[in-house]
Enzyme design. Structure first.
Site, PDB file in Angstrom:
ATOM      1  CD  GLN A   8      -2.480 -10.947  -5.073  1.00 18.52           C
ATOM      2  OE1 GLN A   8      -2.366 -12.055  -5.300  1.00 18.52           O
ATOM      3  NE2 GLN A   8      -2.943 -10.303  -3.948  1.00 18.52           N
ATOM      4  CB  SER A  38      -0.887   0.091   1.186  1.00 14.71           C
ATOM      5  OG  SER A  38      -1.772  -0.955   1.147  1.00 14.71           O
ATOM      6  CB  CYS A  76      -9.789  -4.290   1.368  1.00 12.74           C
ATOM      7  SG  CYS A  76      -8.210  -4.673   0.742  1.00 12.74           S
ATOM      8  CB  THR A  88      14.776   2.723  12.689  1.00 12.56           C
ATOM      9  OG1 THR A  88      15.358   3.874  13.498  1.00 12.56           O
ATOM     10  CG2 THR A  88      15.834   1.507  12.887  1.00 12.56           C
TER      11      THR A  88
END
Ligand SMILES: *Cc1c(COP(=O)(O)O)cnc(C)c1O
Length: 396
Positions: free
Chosen positions: A179, A71, A324, A237
């Site tokens: 994918q 994302s 989702c 980090t």
């Protein structure tokens, strides 16, 4: 029997990936920005992981940016290309109607800022043609962003052809390859891909880590401000254990692509054959150009959600589409994009396999799924209307 058939949502980590992570939690736990030896050991590991991933993708190590996942990589790629284009007065973006929400919602945000977003129509088989992209490109197009393979229906898009057209027209090309990466072979230079997103947890790596590949010279917009990590393009980090796990999983997947793909697609084809016998059903996505592990059907007269709950009771772990959209009542935007009517889109089932699924598991699914579909149909008022002729069947 328990069958995990939701590998498009996420995968089990491989023991190779877990083993690769352990030392970076137990002993080499330093911060790569620290100048002492403990930190420098971590910095060396980070350097090697970047080089390994770059080798697998066919790019340079400095073209790799580590992100928190697919994302974030999608967001950063699209926003960077848009800002870069806008500086030259180009504000037209081409994409498709069936992208992942990480892409679609980013595009919506840009639209509100005044970008013109053109979503190409997707054919019923779940693909688009390179010609559609060619015809849509304008003088002021700053970005083409098209997924490598669809996460719900598994269709694989003609990415090398689209890449060639974008290169010829001088338009930046991004692909959400979440994918595809680790499942089909990708070489960004040969396939003329300028930017690419991938995510480790879709190929047996850890969650919360991914990669944005961006060709040298493309200026990235900073989404996370702070320290100078990732050449100043992504602060924070570095998640060294996850990066090491991703790198190990990616190398392993990429070196086994052929063998895995052969094995998984044989299971897929057997499962498709078995489920095709269910009356009033339809396979979604292209039958040829398809991810090795994807099986996606619509069954008329039932609700995908009830199907998932009953399958869960039988030990079959599946999805109705993307992780989702399941849980919401709206039908999948992917199924609507390929022209499935609402009534049909609601009755969807995605089974996504990995190399760890077995033939026995496939046989079990071929036995149980038709039973559960029939059971649900017998309880459904919609089904009663269909078989009594009160309503017309849409699917044969
Ligand atoms: C899973 C997925 C994403 C999101 O990746 P995360 O690492 O979970 O953020 C984006 N695009 C596609 C096509 C996906 O399947």
């Amino acid at each position: 029997m328990q069958v995990y058939a939701d590998n498009a949502a996420t995968t089990k980590m491989s023991s190779t990936a877990i083993k690769a992570m352990m030392p970076y939690m137990e002993s080499i736990y330093g911060n790569p920005s620290s100048l002492h030896s403990v930190g420098q050991e971590a910095a060396e590991a980070l350097y090697q992981a970047r080089e390994q991933i770059a080798n697998c993708l066919g790019c340079l190590p400095q073209e790799i940016t580590f992100t928190s996942g697919g994302s974030e990589a999608d967001n950063q790629a699209i926003i960077s290309a848009a800002r870069f284009g806008a500086r030259k007065g180009k504000k037209h973006i081409i994409s498709t109607a069936f992208e992942h929400h990480a892409v679609l919602h980013t595009l919506k945000k840009l639209q509100k800022e005044g970008f013109e977003v053109e979503l190409l129509d997707v054919h019923e088989n779940g693909t688009i043609t390179a010609k559609q992209v060619e015809d849509a490109i304008r003088e002021d197009t700053c970005l083409v962003t098209i997924m490598y393979a669809n996460n719900e229906i598994g269709s694989i898009l003609p990415i090398p052809e689209i890449g060639a057209i974008c290169k010829e027209k001088g338009v930046l090309f991004h692909t959400d390859a979440v994918q595809a990466a680790g499942h089909i072979s990708i070489n960004v230079k040969e396939q003329n891909i300028d930017m690419l997103s991938l995510s480790a947890h879709k190929f047996h790596g850890p969650k919360g880590i991914g990669v944005l590949y961006a060709r040298k010279g493309i200026p990235l917009t900073i989404l996370i401000e702070g320290g100078a990590q990732e050449r100043g393009k992504r602060a924070g980090t570095e998640n060294i254990p996850a990066i090491m796990g991703m790198s190990a999983a990616f190398c392993e997947s990429c070196s086994n692509i052929e063998e895995n793909s052969k094995k998984i697609s044989a299971l897929r084809d057997k499962l498709i054959d078995g489920l095709s016998k269910i009356p009033h059903s339809i396979l979604n996505g292209d039958s040829e150009s398809r991810l090795p592990g994807n099986v996606h059907f619509c069954f008329e007269g039932i609700e995908g959600e009830s199907l998932l709950l009953l399958l869960d009771q039988k030990g079959i772990y599946a999805s109705s589409g993307s992780a989702c959209t399941s849980g919401s009542l709206d039908p999948s935007h992917v199924l609507l994009a390929i022209g499935r009517p609402h009534e049909i889109a609601h009755g969807s089932l995605r089974l996504s396999l990995s190399e760890w699924n077995t033939e026995e598991e496939v046989d079990y699914m071929i036995e149980k799924i038709p039973e559960v579909v029939e059971y649900l149909r017998n309880m459904s008022p919609v089904w009663r209307d269909l078989i009594t002729g009160k309503k017309q069947f849409i699917l044969k």
